[in-house]
Design a protein around this motif. Structure first.
Motif, mmCIF file in Angstrom:
data_model
loop_
_atom_site.group_PDB
_atom_site.id
_atom_site.type_symbol
_atom_site.label_atom_id
_atom_site.label_comp_id
_atom_site.label_asym_id
_atom_site.label_seq_id
_atom_site.Cartn_x
_atom_site.Cartn_y
_atom_site.Cartn_z
ATOM 1 N N ASN A 1 0.827 -1.168 0.141
ATOM 2 C CA ASN A 1 0.033 -0.003 -0.128
ATOM 3 C C ASN A 1 0.763 1.354 0.084
ATOM 4 N N LYS A 2 2.023 1.267 0.715
ATOM 5 C CA LYS A 2 2.889 2.338 0.750
ATOM 6 C C LYS A 2 3.249 2.395 -0.761
ATOM 7 N N LYS A 3 3.600 1.336 -1.544
ATOM 8 C CA LYS A 3 4.097 1.593 -3.042
ATOM 9 C C LYS A 3 2.903 2.134 -3.745
ATOM 10 N N LYS A 4 1.730 1.655 -3.594
ATOM 11 C CA LYS A 4 0.599 2.208 -4.457
ATOM 12 C C LYS A 4 0.436 3.501 -4.371
ATOM 13 N N LEU A 5 0.803 4.085 -2.882
ATOM 14 C CA LEU A 5 0.196 5.476 -2.578
ATOM 15 C C LEU A 5 1.449 6.166 -2.940
ATOM 16 N N ASP A 6 2.672 5.770 -3.069
ATOM 17 C CA ASP A 6 3.753 6.529 -3.386
ATOM 18 C C ASP A 6 4.190 7.317 -2.242
#
Length: 263
Positions: A183-188
């Motif tokens: 999720n951290k990656k998806k939200l950048d």
């Protein structure tokens, strides 16, 4: 014809016709007998405005669009399409989080196999309340970022290893916020370096319901501790988990918690 009759022909309420008239979208000429000379062009303008409004274009923007070239309209549509794609992406993440929570609720409700093996994703956690809470500018910034990005982030809980080994009463409990790496990656998201990163791997997750997480004892964790011991993997790290949701059970306000032991 009268406004009411024109509105019925359009399939909309008369107040909308009057609103469009005030905005200058239609030009129905007034006659002496209080009738209006509405034209098919007026109807077309209203339908066109409604179509654009369905894509969140304001009435004023639709008025402006009448004087814009195709490239300008295309630019607006393209920007809105990108915005909608971003909204859909966020909603998909929300849906995954809700389904994840539902699965954990089901485990709690069934009361069976409350210690289960899972593959855990990498996660990032901050601890800002309770024993071992850290208060630095970096941690505070991380708290703000994760707080703003719920429900993609979650409420995290940690139980200090030493307090478990010493069977302290109560155990050393910290809470804060966390987020899965995916999720951290998806939200950048860019999280400060002080955030604690937890590696994934096989874990035993224990679901429990408690009224006060800060008063947990080893007795509360007995099924998890015994299962780890039975597998020859006694607890060797802080217990990390999540508080999924709080609710009433038998007249008592409780917190549904999932705690993980490494295996």
């Amino acid at each position: 014809m009268k406004v009411n009759e024109f509105a019925r022909q359009l399939g909309i309420v008369s107040s909308k016709v009057r609103y469009y008239d005030r905005m200058g979208l239609i030009q129905g000429e007034r006659q002496d007998n209080n009738y209006r000379n509405f034209t098919p062009q007026d109807a077309l303008n209203i339908y066109h405005a409604q179509m654009l409004r369905s894509f969140d274009m304001s009435i004023q923007e639709s008025l402006n669009a009448k004087n814009e070239e195709l490239d300008q309209i295309d630019e607006w549509v393209g920007a809105h399409a990108e915005s909608l794609e971003e909204q859909i992406r966020w909603q998909e993440i929300k849906l995954l989080r809700l389904k994840e929570m539902q699965a954990c609720f089901q485990m709690i409700k069934e009361g069976r196999e409350r210690v289960a093996q899972f593959s855990r994703d990498n996660s990032y956690n901050v601890w800002n309340f309770g024993f071992g809470a850290v208060r630095t500018p970096g941690v505070q910034k991380a708290v703000e970022i994760l707080s703003e990005n719920m429900p993609f982030s979650y409420i995290a809980i940690k139980i200090g290893l030493q307090s478990v080994l010493e069977d302290r009463r109560p155990l050393d409990v910290s809470i804060g916020l966390g987020i899965l790496e995916r999720n951290k990656k998806k939200l950048d998201l860019k999280l400060p370096a002080e955030v604690e990163r937890k590696e994934g791997g096989e874990i035993l997750q224990y679901m429990l319901e408690v009224s006060d997480p800060f008063q947990l004892t080893c007795q509360d964790l007995r099924p998890l501790l015994e299962e780890c011991q039975r597998r020859g993997k006694p607890i060797g790290q802080d217990l990390i988990g999540r508080i999924y949701l709080s609710y009433m059970k038998n007249g008592v306000f409780v917190h549904g918690i999932g705690l993980a032991g490494e295996i």
